[in-house]
Write a protein that holds these residues in place. Structure first.
Motif, PDB file in Angstrom:
ATOM      1  N   ASP A  39       0.858  -1.185   0.000  1.00  0.00           N
ATOM      2  CA  ASP A  39       0.000   0.000   0.000  1.00  0.00           C
ATOM      3  C   ASP A  39       0.893   1.233   0.000  1.00  0.00           C
ATOM      4  O   ASP A  39       2.022   1.190   0.503  1.00  0.00           O
ATOM      5  CB  ASP A  39      -0.882   0.040   1.252  1.00  0.00           C
ATOM      6  CG  ASP A  39      -1.889  -1.092   1.302  1.00  0.00           C
ATOM      7  OD1 ASP A  39      -2.116  -1.742   0.268  1.00  0.00           O
ATOM      8  OD2 ASP A  39      -2.441  -1.335   2.392  1.00  0.00           O
ATOM      9  N   PHE A  40       0.388   2.342  -0.542  1.00  0.00           N
ATOM     10  CA  PHE A  40       1.173   3.569  -0.461  1.00  0.00           C
ATOM     11  C   PHE A  40       0.284   4.796  -0.478  1.00  0.00           C
ATOM     12  O   PHE A  40      -0.895   4.741  -0.828  1.00  0.00           O
ATOM     13  CB  PHE A  40       2.238   3.642  -1.566  1.00  0.00           C
ATOM     14  CG  PHE A  40       1.698   3.768  -2.968  1.00  0.00           C
ATOM     15  CD1 PHE A  40       1.170   4.959  -3.444  1.00  0.00           C
ATOM     16  CD2 PHE A  40       1.762   2.695  -3.833  1.00  0.00           C
ATOM     17  CE1 PHE A  40       0.698   5.080  -4.739  1.00  0.00           C
ATOM     18  CE2 PHE A  40       1.297   2.805  -5.139  1.00  0.00           C
ATOM     19  CZ  PHE A  40       0.764   4.001  -5.589  1.00  0.00           C
ATOM     20  N   ARG A  41       0.893   5.913  -0.074  1.00  0.00           N
ATOM     21  CA  ARG A  41       0.231   7.213  -0.116  1.00  0.00           C
ATOM     22  C   ARG A  41       1.170   8.195  -0.796  1.00  0.00           C
ATOM     23  O   ARG A  41       2.380   8.185  -0.545  1.00  0.00           O
ATOM     24  CB  ARG A  41      -0.109   7.717   1.288  1.00  0.00           C
ATOM     25  CG  ARG A  41      -0.734   9.112   1.287  1.00  0.00           C
ATOM     26  CD  ARG A  41      -0.926   9.680   2.696  1.00  0.00           C
ATOM     27  NE  ARG A  41      -1.929   8.943   3.428  1.00  0.00           N
ATOM     28  CZ  ARG A  41      -1.697   8.189   4.503  1.00  0.00           C
ATOM     29  NH1 ARG A  41      -0.451   8.072   4.952  1.00  0.00           N
ATOM     30  NH2 ARG A  41      -2.657   7.564   5.127  1.00  0.00           N
ATOM     31  N   VAL A  42       0.628   9.058  -1.659  1.00  0.00           N
ATOM     32  CA  VAL A  42       1.406  10.142  -2.259  1.00  0.00           C
ATOM     33  C   VAL A  42       0.681  11.459  -1.982  1.00  0.00           C
ATOM     34  O   VAL A  42      -0.537  11.484  -1.810  1.00  0.00           O
ATOM     35  CB  VAL A  42       1.600   9.957  -3.781  1.00  0.00           C
ATOM     36  CG1 VAL A  42       2.453   8.743  -4.068  1.00  0.00           C
ATOM     37  CG2 VAL A  42       0.259   9.859  -4.503  1.00  0.00           C
ATOM     38  N   SER A  43       1.446  12.549  -1.957  1.00  0.00           N
ATOM     39  CA  SER A  43       0.832  13.850  -1.679  1.00  0.00           C
ATOM     40  C   SER A  43       1.674  14.966  -2.275  1.00  0.00           C
ATOM     41  O   SER A  43       2.856  14.784  -2.569  1.00  0.00           O
ATOM     42  CB  SER A  43       0.673  14.056  -0.162  1.00  0.00           C
ATOM     43  OG  SER A  43       1.936  13.984   0.487  1.00  0.00           O
ATOM     44  N   GLY A  44       1.032  16.117  -2.437  1.00  0.00           N
ATOM     45  CA  GLY A  44       1.695  17.298  -2.964  1.00  0.00           C
ATOM     46  C   GLY A  44       1.703  17.350  -4.477  1.00  0.00           C
ATOM     47  O   GLY A  44       2.392  16.568  -5.123  1.00  0.00           O
ATOM     48  N   ASN A  45       0.883  18.247  -5.040  1.00  0.00           N
ATOM     49  CA  ASN A  45       0.835  18.430  -6.499  1.00  0.00           C
ATOM     50  C   ASN A  45       0.654  17.109  -7.236  1.00  0.00           C
ATOM     51  O   ASN A  45       1.381  16.790  -8.189  1.00  0.00           O
ATOM     52  CB  ASN A  45       2.100  19.125  -6.997  1.00  0.00           C
ATOM     53  CG  ASN A  45       2.269  20.508  -6.389  1.00  0.00           C
ATOM     54  OD1 ASN A  45       1.360  21.335  -6.433  1.00  0.00           O
ATOM     55  ND2 ASN A  45       3.430  20.763  -5.805  1.00  0.00           N
ATOM     56  N   SER A  58      -3.686  14.611  -2.708  1.00  0.00           N
ATOM     57  CA  SER A  58      -3.169  13.372  -2.135  1.00  0.00           C
ATOM     58  C   SER A  58      -3.951  12.187  -2.678  1.00  0.00           C
ATOM     59  O   SER A  58      -5.102  12.330  -3.108  1.00  0.00           O
ATOM     60  CB  SER A  58      -3.268  13.385  -0.600  1.00  0.00           C
ATOM     61  OG  SER A  58      -4.622  13.346  -0.190  1.00  0.00           O
ATOM     62  N   LEU A  59      -3.295  11.025  -2.668  1.00  0.00           N
ATOM     63  CA  LEU A  59      -3.925   9.773  -3.106  1.00  0.00           C
ATOM     64  C   LEU A  59      -3.425   8.640  -2.236  1.00  0.00           C
ATOM     65  O   LEU A  59      -2.282   8.658  -1.761  1.00  0.00           O
ATOM     66  CB  LEU A  59      -3.577   9.455  -4.560  1.00  0.00           C
ATOM     67  CG  LEU A  59      -4.238  10.245  -5.682  1.00  0.00           C
ATOM     68  CD1 LEU A  59      -3.621   9.838  -7.016  1.00  0.00           C
ATOM     69  CD2 LEU A  59      -5.736  10.033  -5.706  1.00  0.00           C
TER      70      LEU A  59
END
Length: 202
Positions: free
Chosen positions: A121-127, A143-144
Motif C-alpha cells: 500500500d502507499f500514499r502520495v501527496s503534494g501536487n 493526495s492519493l
C-alpha cells in the motif's frame, strides 16, 4: 408594458428557463457518469516515518509484482529513505506507472510518497497529477492512497478531472484499476466550456 414588450419578456424568460434546464441536465448526466457509491476503504499508513532513515538511496526504481510475478506498478523517485524497523520507504519527486491486466498504463506524479513494503500500500501527496492515454483523461488533486489488495486508488480531496471532451470538479475520487474506471464521489460539477453532448461516450 406593451404587448410587444410582454412578448419579448416571455420569450426571454423561456430562453433563460431552457438554459437552466440544460445546465441541470448536464449536471445530472455528469453525476450519473462519474458518481460512485463505492464502499469506503482506506490505507493504514502514517503521514511520515517517526525515526531516522536506516539508509538513503538516490535515483531509485521500485517495482511491485503480484503473486505470479506480473508487474502491478513501478515507481521511480529522486531519493528514497528506508525505515527497516517500520517496513516503510519514503520517496521524493515520485513517478508511478500502474499496469492493468490488459496492458494499459496509468501514470501518476507527486512531490512525496510513502510505501508499506509488506502490504505494498502507499500514499502520495503534494501536487498530485495522473493521466491515462487510453481514456484521454487526466486529473489533479493533493493526495492519493493506493490499496494493493483491491487495486484501488482513492482520495477524499478536491479533484479536477478533464479530457478533450469535458472538465469536471468533484470531492473525492476512486480509480478502480481492475475495472479501469474513474469515479468522482461527491459534489460533481462541470467546469468551464463543456462538450458533454457531442454524441461521443465519455
Amino acid at each position: 408594458m406593451s404587448f410587444k414588450n410582454k412578448r419579448f419578456f416571455v420569450k426571454s424568460s423561456l430562453a433563460i428557463a431552457a438554459l437552466l434546464i440544460f445546465v441541470g441536465v448536464a449536471v445530472i448526466v455528469v453525476n450519473r457518469l462519474f458518481l460512485s457509491s463505492e464502499p469506503d476503504s482506506t490505507v493504514s499508513l502514517p503521514a511520515e516515518s517517526t525515526n531516522e532513515a536506516d539508509y538513503v538511496i538516490k535515483g531509485i526504481n521500485y517495482v511491485s509484482t503480484d503473486k505470479n510475478g506480473v508487474k502491478v506498478w513501478e515507481l521511480t523517485a529522486q531519493t528514497a529513505e528506508y525505515f527497516d524497523d517500520q517496513g516503510l520507504i519514503e520517496f521524493d519527486q515520485v513517478s508511478i506507472a500502474f499496469f492493468t491486466k490488459e496492458g494499459h498504463a496509468y501514470a501518476l506524479r507527486a512531490d512525496v510518497g510513502i510505501v508499506n513494503t509488506e502490504t505494498q500500500d502507499f500514499r502520495v501527496s503534494g501536487n498530485v497529477s495522473g493521466s491515462s492515454e487510453k481514456d484521454d483523461v487526466s486529473f489533479r488533486t493533493q493526495s492519493l492512497q493506493y490499496q494493493a489488495g483491491i487495486q484501488e486508488v482513492r482520495t477524499e480531496d478536491t479533484v479536477f478531472l478533464e479530457s478533450s471532451r469535458f472538465k469536471l470538479k468533484g470531492q473525492g475520487m476512486v480509480l478502480d484499476l481492475q475495472k479501469e474506471k474513474v469515479y468522482l464521489l461527491h459534489n460533481v460539477e462541470a467546469v468551464g466550456k463543456q462538450e458533454l453532448f457531442s454524441g461521443r461516450k465519455p
